[in-house]
Design a protein around this motif. Structure first.
Motif, PDB file in Angstrom:
ATOM      1  N   PHE A 139       0.829  -1.212   0.000  1.00  0.00           N
ATOM      2  CA  PHE A 139       0.000   0.000   0.000  1.00  0.00           C
ATOM      3  C   PHE A 139       0.858   1.253   0.000  1.00  0.00           C
ATOM      4  N   ASN A 140       0.234   2.355  -0.403  1.00  0.00           N
ATOM      5  CA  ASN A 140       0.877   3.661  -0.377  1.00  0.00           C
ATOM      6  C   ASN A 140       0.516   4.343   0.943  1.00  0.00           C
ATOM      7  N   ARG A 141       1.510   4.655   1.757  1.00  0.00           N
ATOM      8  CA  ARG A 141       1.232   5.192   3.085  1.00  0.00           C
ATOM      9  C   ARG A 141       0.607   6.583   3.054  1.00  0.00           C
ATOM     10  N   GLN A 142       0.637   7.236   1.892  1.00  0.00           N
ATOM     11  CA  GLN A 142      -0.049   8.521   1.777  1.00  0.00           C
ATOM     12  C   GLN A 142      -1.564   8.348   1.771  1.00  0.00           C
ATOM     13  N   ALA A 143      -2.022   7.115   1.555  1.00  0.00           N
ATOM     14  CA  ALA A 143      -3.462   6.854   1.480  1.00  0.00           C
ATOM     15  C   ALA A 143      -3.986   6.040   2.660  1.00  0.00           C
ATOM     16  N   GLY A 144      -3.122   5.669   3.589  1.00  0.00           N
ATOM     17  CA  GLY A 144      -3.601   4.896   4.729  1.00  0.00           C
ATOM     18  C   GLY A 144      -2.471   4.241   5.491  1.00  0.00           C
ATOM     19  N   ASP A 145      -2.861   3.493   6.523  1.00  0.00           N
ATOM     20  CA  ASP A 145      -1.872   2.814   7.363  1.00  0.00           C
ATOM     21  C   ASP A 145      -2.599   1.750   8.183  1.00  0.00           C
ATOM     22  N   TRP A 146      -1.849   1.060   9.029  1.00  0.00           N
ATOM     23  CA  TRP A 146      -2.426   0.068   9.923  1.00  0.00           C
ATOM     24  C   TRP A 146      -3.279   0.749  10.984  1.00  0.00           C
ATOM     25  N   ASN A 147      -4.356   0.062  11.413  1.00  0.00           N
ATOM     26  CA  ASN A 147      -5.060   0.555  12.591  1.00  0.00           C
ATOM     27  C   ASN A 147      -4.263   0.150  13.829  1.00  0.00           C
ATOM     28  N   HIS A 152      -5.432  -8.916  15.222  1.00  0.00           N
ATOM     29  CA  HIS A 152      -6.155  -8.873  13.958  1.00  0.00           C
ATOM     30  C   HIS A 152      -6.163  -7.463  13.389  1.00  0.00           C
ATOM     31  N   GLU A 153      -5.017  -6.811  13.486  1.00  0.00           N
ATOM     32  CA  GLU A 153      -4.855  -5.493  12.909  1.00  0.00           C
ATOM     33  C   GLU A 153      -4.942  -5.584  11.389  1.00  0.00           C
ATOM     34  N   HIS A 154      -5.337  -4.506  10.742  1.00  0.00           N
ATOM     35  CA  HIS A 154      -5.391  -4.502   9.293  1.00  0.00           C
ATOM     36  C   HIS A 154      -5.144  -3.094   8.764  1.00  0.00           C
ATOM     37  N   ILE A 155      -4.866  -3.013   7.480  1.00  0.00           N
ATOM     38  CA  ILE A 155      -4.576  -1.737   6.832  1.00  0.00           C
ATOM     39  C   ILE A 155      -5.890  -1.042   6.489  1.00  0.00           C
ATOM     40  N   GLU A 156      -6.010   0.215   6.872  1.00  0.00           N
ATOM     41  CA  GLU A 156      -7.176   1.023   6.554  1.00  0.00           C
ATOM     42  C   GLU A 156      -6.764   2.057   5.513  1.00  0.00           C
ATOM     43  N   ILE A 157      -7.411   2.009   4.353  1.00  0.00           N
ATOM     44  CA  ILE A 157      -7.046   2.886   3.250  1.00  0.00           C
ATOM     45  C   ILE A 157      -8.291   3.527   2.663  1.00  0.00           C
ATOM     46  N   SER A 158      -8.070   4.541   1.837  1.00  0.00           N
ATOM     47  CA  SER A 158      -9.160   5.213   1.141  1.00  0.00           C
ATOM     48  C   SER A 158      -8.755   5.395  -0.311  1.00  0.00           C
ATOM     49  N   GLY A 159      -9.356   4.584  -1.200  1.00  0.00           N
ATOM     50  CA  GLY A 159      -9.021   4.658  -2.614  1.00  0.00           C
ATOM     51  C   GLY A 159      -9.178   3.317  -3.304  1.00  0.00           C
ATOM     52  N   SER A 160      -8.788   3.258  -4.558  1.00  0.00           N
ATOM     53  CA  SER A 160      -8.946   2.053  -5.369  1.00  0.00           C
ATOM     54  C   SER A 160      -7.805   1.071  -5.122  1.00  0.00           C
ATOM     55  N   THR A 161      -8.132  -0.211  -5.142  1.00  0.00           N
ATOM     56  CA  THR A 161      -7.136  -1.253  -4.922  1.00  0.00           C
ATOM     57  C   THR A 161      -7.032  -2.175  -6.129  1.00  0.00           C
ATOM     58  N   GLY A 162      -5.889  -2.822  -6.259  1.00  0.00           N
ATOM     59  CA  GLY A 162      -5.668  -3.789  -7.316  1.00  0.00           C
ATOM     60  C   GLY A 162      -5.423  -5.168  -6.733  1.00  0.00           C
ATOM     61  N   LYS A 163      -5.191  -6.139  -7.603  1.00  0.00           N
ATOM     62  CA  LYS A 163      -4.975  -7.529  -7.200  1.00  0.00           C
ATOM     63  C   LYS A 163      -3.685  -8.034  -7.815  1.00  0.00           C
ATOM     64  N   LEU A 164      -2.847  -8.661  -6.990  1.00  0.00           N
ATOM     65  CA  LEU A 164      -1.580  -9.209  -7.450  1.00  0.00           C
ATOM     66  C   LEU A 164      -1.673 -10.717  -7.637  1.00  0.00           C
ATOM     67  N   GLU A 165      -0.918 -11.233  -8.580  1.00  0.00           N
ATOM     68  CA  GLU A 165      -0.811 -12.670  -8.772  1.00  0.00           C
ATOM     69  C   GLU A 165       0.217 -13.230  -7.787  1.00  0.00           C
ATOM     70  N   GLY A 166       0.079 -14.508  -7.461  1.00  0.00           N
ATOM     71  CA  GLY A 166       0.984 -15.117  -6.500  1.00  0.00           C
ATOM     72  C   GLY A 166       0.462 -14.951  -5.090  1.00  0.00           C
ATOM     73  N   SER A 167       1.295 -15.277  -4.119  1.00  0.00           N
ATOM     74  CA  SER A 167       0.801 -15.275  -2.742  1.00  0.00           C
ATOM     75  C   SER A 167       1.922 -15.016  -1.737  1.00  0.00           C
ATOM     76  N   ILE A 168       1.502 -14.706  -0.522  1.00  0.00           N
ATOM     77  CA  ILE A 168       2.392 -14.674   0.637  1.00  0.00           C
ATOM     78  C   ILE A 168       2.199 -15.991   1.362  1.00  0.00           C
ATOM     79  N   ARG A 169       3.273 -16.693   1.611  1.00  0.00           N
ATOM     80  CA  ARG A 169       3.188 -17.967   2.323  1.00  0.00           C
ATOM     81  C   ARG A 169       3.456 -17.744   3.808  1.00  0.00           C
ATOM     82  N   HIS A 170       2.576 -18.284   4.625  1.00  0.00           N
ATOM     83  CA  HIS A 170       2.598 -18.053   6.064  1.00  0.00           C
ATOM     84  C   HIS A 170       2.847 -19.378   6.780  1.00  0.00           C
TER      85      HIS A 170
END
Length: 257
Positions: A139-147, A152-170
């Motif tokens: 994300f672009n920090r000019q448009a949001g940040d973590w709560n 179970h924290e998550h990123i709070e943003i304001s604007g359009s989002t896209g989708k990436l191929e691939g994944s994060i492995r946990h």
């Protein structure tokens, strides 16, 4: 592209005593021009491993998950942030997708979502609640940040989002016993949040939410296709749901005495 040929992205990672896992995490993001590890007091080799992988290590006392990630964002050199936990790593497909995206980055997009894969009992889960499990992590920090949530924290943003191929492995735990210990810690925090909210726990929450959690993950989202690991994930998710309400109920009864 930065002067080094790496992507103008800051990878932020919070860590404490993660020597067993942080190496794989750091190896997966060497294409980023800035890697920031915020350490909250490791007594193992976490800091040494991070520095050996070229990360900037910043020491910061633990304030909670959301607040620590906010601090990490503030220490980044670039506005575009990729956040990872120390027990996560980026797949080659996701790294390629990020690189291709930044070659022609749309001005209207301020964040990107990607899928997660979770490891349990010797296999990567591909069904149930465990997959695809999409989250925004770039994300672009000019448009949001973590709560600032404790869990179970998550990123709070304001604007359009896209989708990436691939994944994060946990790969969060080495054993089922360690997984149960983590559930116990997390549900204590979740119970405290429920009590602080003033919501009264009822029998229907204890029973029906737990039942629905199992049915949704194991039956409707085909968790059974992941075999014993899928059954275990669905059962532990059900246990998590039950324990957070049961512990909150226990706390509420104590407050009433």
């Amino acid at each position: 592209m930065s002067h080094s040929g790496k992507l103008p992205i800051s990878v932020t990672i919070i860590a404490c005593n993660e020597e067993k896992r942080i190496g794989e995490c750091l190896n997966s993001v060497q294409w980023a021009d800035d890697i920031v590890v915020v350490d909250s007091g490791s007594s193992d080799k976490t800091v040494a491993i991070a520095e050996a992988h070229g990360a900037r290590v910043i020491h910061h006392t633990w304030p909670g998950y959301g607040a620590q990630k906010q601090f990490a964002t503030s220490q980044a050199r670039y506005d575009w942030i990729l956040n990872l936990d120390a027990d996560e790593h980026v797949t080659d497909q996701l790294a390629t997708s990020i690189r291709n995206t930044f070659q022609n980055l749309p001005e209207s997009i301020i964040a990107f979502e990607c899928n997660f894969e979770h490891f349990l009992m010797g296999r990567w889960l591909r069904h149930g609640e465990a997959y695809p499990d999409p989250h925004i992590r770039l994300f672009n920090r000019q448009a949001g940040d973590w709560n600032s949530r404790q869990i179970h924290e998550h990123i709070e943003i304001s604007g359009s989002t896209g989708k990436l191929e691939g994944s994060i492995r946990h790969k969060t735990v080495e054993s089922l016993a360690e997984y149960i210990e983590k559930i116990n810690r997390y549900t204590e925090l979740q119970a405290e949040i429920i009590v602080e909210s003033g919501k009264q726990v009822t029998f229907s929450q204890l029973f029906f939410r737990s039942l629905w959690r199992f049915l949704r993950g194991y039956i409707f989202r085909l968790g059974f296709l992941d075999g014993i690991a899928g059954l275990t994930h669905s059962m532990t998710s059900t246990l998590t749901s039950y324990l957070k309400y049961a512990k909150a109920y226990e706390l509420q009864k104590k407050d009433q005495e």
